[in-house]
Each structure stands twice: as C-alpha cells, then as structure tokens.
Design an enzyme around this catalytic site. Structure first.
Site, short mmCIF file in Angstrom:
data_model
loop_
_atom_site.label_atom_id
_atom_site.label_comp_id
_atom_site.label_asym_id
_atom_site.label_seq_id
_atom_site.Cartn_x
_atom_site.Cartn_y
_atom_site.Cartn_z
N GLU A 178 0.83 -1.22 0.00
CA GLU A 178 0.00 0.00 0.00
C GLU A 178 0.86 1.27 0.00
O GLU A 178 1.75 1.45 0.81
CB GLU A 178 -1.00 0.04 1.16
N ASP A 235 -6.96 0.06 -3.64
CA ASP A 235 -8.00 1.09 -3.74
C ASP A 235 -8.82 0.94 -5.02
O ASP A 235 -9.44 1.88 -5.48
CB ASP A 235 -7.37 2.47 -3.67
O1 AHR Z 1 0.69 0.40 -3.31
C1 AHR Z 1 0.39 0.68 -4.64
C2 AHR Z 1 -1.03 1.13 -4.81
O2 AHR Z 1 -1.22 2.39 -4.22
C3 AHR Z 1 -2.10 0.31 -4.14
O3 AHR Z 1 -2.39 -0.91 -4.80
C4 AHR Z 1 -3.26 1.23 -4.20
O4 AHR Z 1 -4.21 0.99 -3.19
C5 AHR Z 1 -2.63 2.61 -4.06
O5 AHR Z 1 -3.07 3.44 -5.10
#
Ligand code: AHR
Ligand code: AHR
Ligand code: AHR
Length: 481
Positions: free
Chosen positions: A204, A280
């Site tokens: 994340e 996300d």
């Molecule tokens: O960590 C990379 C990305 O960052 C994740 O998959 C996403 O939730 C956020 O936009």
C-alpha cells in the site's frame, strides 16, 4: 497431493485457494469457477474432471458455444468461502455498471495442464475480482504466505496487477494495509534490475522490491511464460521469491526486514483478497492468473519447494489461441459482414476510420484496396494476427477507446497489443469472429456501419446485444487486391 495439502503438511494451511485450471487439494472435486453466458445470462459451474484434477474446460466450451462467457466467480477451494467476485468501486471506479470492474473473458487464457485444456483468468485493464468479507486471512501483523502462477509475458506498467491481501473497504487506508503479490513493470514506486517486469510486494502506497523504497537491484526482471511468484510476510520479516512454473526451483529475490518507511512495521493487514487490481481498486493493470493461494502462517522455503515441484508436475503449457478458418500470414483477405441486410458490405477504411462499405467486382481499385487486408503475424503475440492495410502499408487495424481505427505502427508495446487479434469460429455459426488479444471479451463488430471492438452486453451503445453474434461474424475470403 495438491499445493494446499503440502502447505497443510508444512503447518501453514491455505485459507484461500483460487484456480480456474485445477484443484489445489488432492481431494477437491467441487466447483472451481462459475461462468455466465451472454446469450441468456445463465451461469454454470466448472469443476475438475476428477478429484484433484484439471478443470473440465470442455464443459465450458459446450456451455459457451455460439455466445460469449465471462468468469463470474472464482471459488475458494479451502472451504472458508473466500470466493472472488466482480470487484466493487473503491478509491477508483471500474468501467462496468455502477463503478464495478469488468469480469474476465472465459477464453482469454487457454493452456494445457498435462495435455488437458484449461483456461486461466486473462485480466485486461479495467478487470478485477475481490472479496471484502473474508474468513481466516491474515490481519494486523499476522504471518501469511502467498503464491500465484502467472503469465510472465502479460503485464503492463499501470497500477496494479495484484493477488493477495488488501483493504476490506476498497480504499487506500494507509501504508501497511496491504500485502499482495504484484507483477508488472510499474516504475512509480519500487523497481528491480533491468526494465522489468518484476515480482514485487504491494504493501500500500508502495510496490516494494526490497527493504528500501525505490530500486533494489537484487529483484530481477522475470518473464517466464509460466511464472511462480511468491510474497510472504511475518513480524518484521518478509520475502519475494519466484521461478519458472514449468521447470526448476524457486529463487529468493528478497528476504529480510520490513521497509523502514513509516507504516510498514508493524503491518496493518486487513485481510481482503484482490485479483488484478490495487488495494483502492486502481484498475489500469493487466496480467494473467492461473492459480494462487493464501496461507495462515509463514511458509518455509522447504514447503514452497514442494509446492513449486507440484506446480512443475502440473505441466503448464501453451495451446492455440485461434480456431475456425485458418489465417495465413502474408495473405490478403476480405471480411464480409454476415448480418442480414448488410451482407454486401466489407470491412474497409476511409482514412483512419474503419467502416463497412459495399464492394463489388466493378468497384474502383481504390475501394477494393480499402477493403483488403494483409494478414501478418500478431504484433503483440505471435500466436495471433495483425491486419495491415493494403493501400497504406505500415498501418494496421488497432483499437483505441474500443473503436477500431487504422493507425501507423508507432513501435510501442501498447500499439502492438491494440493491433493483435485472435480469429475464432464465428459466434453465429458462420465465418470467423475476430477477438481482441488484449481485451478477449471484445470482437470486431460493425455497428451503424462503423467498426468497434465490442463486448456482448457491455456498457457502450456499440455493445448492444441485439444482432451481436451476427455483427461479429465475418465471411473471410481472398482480398480484392
Ligand atoms: O501500493 C500501490 C497502490 O497504491 C495500491 O495498490 C493502491 O491501493 C494505491 O493506489
Ligand atoms: O481500445 C482500448 C484502449 O484505448 C487501448 O488499449 C488504448 O490504446 C486506448 O487507451
Ligand atoms: O452495422 C449495421 C448495424 O448497425 C448492425 O447490424 C446493428 O447492430 C447496428 O444497428
């Protein structure tokens, strides 16, 4: 034994086990996945041919004959009910109705396992699966392991082709709220050696190739056609591993402490499961998934070695992406519409616009050339084809925003993929249907005499179900010129 029997023996049992290609427990004989067909919106489930065996792809082929099918559910074989279904909107909307992501075509990723046909999950940009109501997956800083068998030649740089642990609300809830396998050549966060693609960990707000944010050169570019990818994590310790899913053993690309950037130690895993998207619901990425699991506890390298041997013994291999009338590189062809009322019209172009036009033996040479196409080896995949304009050499049919256009080759991977198409037996029962390699739910379709790559029942006007199978079925003949 299956991979999950081996994880159980190692004391780190599967808490989620997903595959459209085979049973992941030797005793498993239940449903592997569900498909839905466009013709009548009914569904069926596909099970292994025998307990512990390969998926019954023939049952899918029968159910989906003369129509198109989407993979609607990828069942969890662990018994915990952690099934994967169409991902809902989150921080980002998907392209389907109500902001959901798209579902994958059921035929985008054909393979054989020990000679028996099966289908993987071909994730085009916009496609994603998720389960936000999970049971038994790791939360907080608890230990877990994951592996996934992927197509190491199908990837892109968008965020984020992932499989594994993510947020339960489909939003970015902060550093350390995910722990998933990532595969692709995204360079926004971490990178490895070479130009990618890489196996990284999506933790994340960061794809990590090692302890530090950014480049970690010990993480190699890997592009095995069948790729075993692993991410596992426990308290202040995690690893990235990988290898050729068709032979040999695994290598460790990173094993060590958690990133020192804030929020990743301890982890705050939430336990949802994603496939093909970011935490996300970022949904621009592409890739192909064949099988994968999540475990409770941190698997030993020895357990993973036995799992890798099991994967190799499953003998993943490629198989044909085409069917029906054979296409021959170097030949000139014409494509005639077969929809009643339009059968004198041929796929042609007017400048960059691709359309259908009435062509006869007394048409001008210019028009005959506009309706003739040179078949060449697929620019993005040599198992399929591209179509070069006879009157504009160096320009090819490609889709852009799902409109079929004629563009000059610009030398990019995006162009090559947009210009690659896999012919199959015509969906109406006549002629050939020309499937997009990169978006296998989509076919050459004439709609108001203009050309699109359309998916039956999709969100665009040109996806209309009425006369879909006729509009996507073309009579193939020798070109006019
Ligand atoms: O960590 C990379 C990305 O960052 C994740 O998959 C996403 O939730 C956020 O936009
Ligand atoms: O046609 C769909 C996509 O539209 C293509 O893949 C891309 O080139 C464009 O953005
Ligand atoms: O392209 C001609 C017709 O336009 C198609 O058959 C139909 O689907 C649309 O209305």
């Amino acid at each position: 034994a299956g991979p999950c029997d081996l994880y159980s023996s190692g004391g780190t049992p599967c808490v989620a086990a997903h595959s459209t290609t085979r049973a992941l427990y030797s005793a498993f004989s239940g449903a592997l996945y569900q498909v839905k067909r466009a013709s009548d919106s009914t569904t069926t489930t596909i099970a292994p041919l025998s307990a512990g065996g390969v998926a019954n792809a023939a049952a899918q082929d029968t159910f989906c004959a003369g129509t198109t099918c989407l993979i609607t559910i990828i069942y969890d074989q662990s018994g915990r009910g952690n099934h994967l279904t169409q991902a809902p909107p989150g921080g980002f909307n998907g392209p389907d109705v109500s902001g959901y992501d798209n579902l994958a075509s059921a035929i985008g990723a054909p393979v054989t396992l020990n000679g028996q046909k099966a289908y993987g999950v071909f994730i085009s940009p916009g496609t994603g699966y998720r389960n936000n109501a999970v049971s038994g997956t790791a939360t907080g800083d608890a230990a877990e392991g994951m592996y996934a068998v992927l197509d190491g030649t199908h990837y892109n740089g968008a965020c984020c082709f992932d499989y594994g642990n993510a947020e339960t609300n489909s939003h970015d809830t902060g550093n350390g709220h995910m722990e998933a396998i990532y595969f692709g050549d995204n360079t926004v966060w971490g990178t490895g050696s070479g130009s990618g693609p890489w196996v990284m960990a999506d933790l994340e707000n960061g794809l990590f190739s090692g302890a530090s944010s950014g480049a970690n050169t010990a993480d190699p570019s890997v592009s095995y056609r069948f790729l075993t990818s692993i991410v596992k994590g426990e308290a202040n310790h995690w690893a990235i591993r990988g290898g050729n899913a068709a032979s040999g053993s695994l290598s460790t690309y990173y094993s060590g402490v958690r990133p020192t950037a804030s929020g990743y130690n301890p982890m705050s895993k939430e336990g949802a499961i994603i496939l093909g998207i970011g935490g996300d619901n970022s949904n621009g990425a592409q890739g192909t998934f064949y099988e994968g699991v999540m475990t409770s506890g941190y698997p030993t390298d020895a357990t993973e070695a036995s799992v890798q041997a099991n994967i190799v013994a499953a003998k993943y291999a490629t198989t044909s992406l085409t069917s029906g009338t054979a296409f021959t590189a170097g030949s000139s062809i014409s494509l005639r519409a077969t929809t009643s009322g339009y059968t004198t019209r041929y796929l042609a172009h007017t400048g960059a616009t691709v359309n259908t036009q009435v062509v006869t033996s007394s048409s001008t040479t210019a028009l005959k050339q506009q309706a003739s196409w040179t078949v060449v080896m697929g620019l993005g995949n040599s198992a399929c084809f591209s179509f070069e304009s006879v009157d504009t050499p160096g320009s090819y049919l490609r889709h852009y925003n799902f409109v079929l256009v004629l563009n000059a080759d610009d030398g990019t991977k995006q162009f090559y993929e947009d210009a690659t198409f896999c012919p199959q037996s015509g969906l109406s029962g006549t002629g050939s249907s020309i499937r997009s390699w990169s978006y296998p739910t989509r076919y050459f379709r004439h709609y108001t005499n203009l050309l699109y790559v359309a998916s039956d029942g999709g969100v665009d006007t040109f996806d209309a179900t009425a006369s879909f199978v006729d509009d996507v079925s073309w009579a193939i003949s020798t070109g006019f010129a």
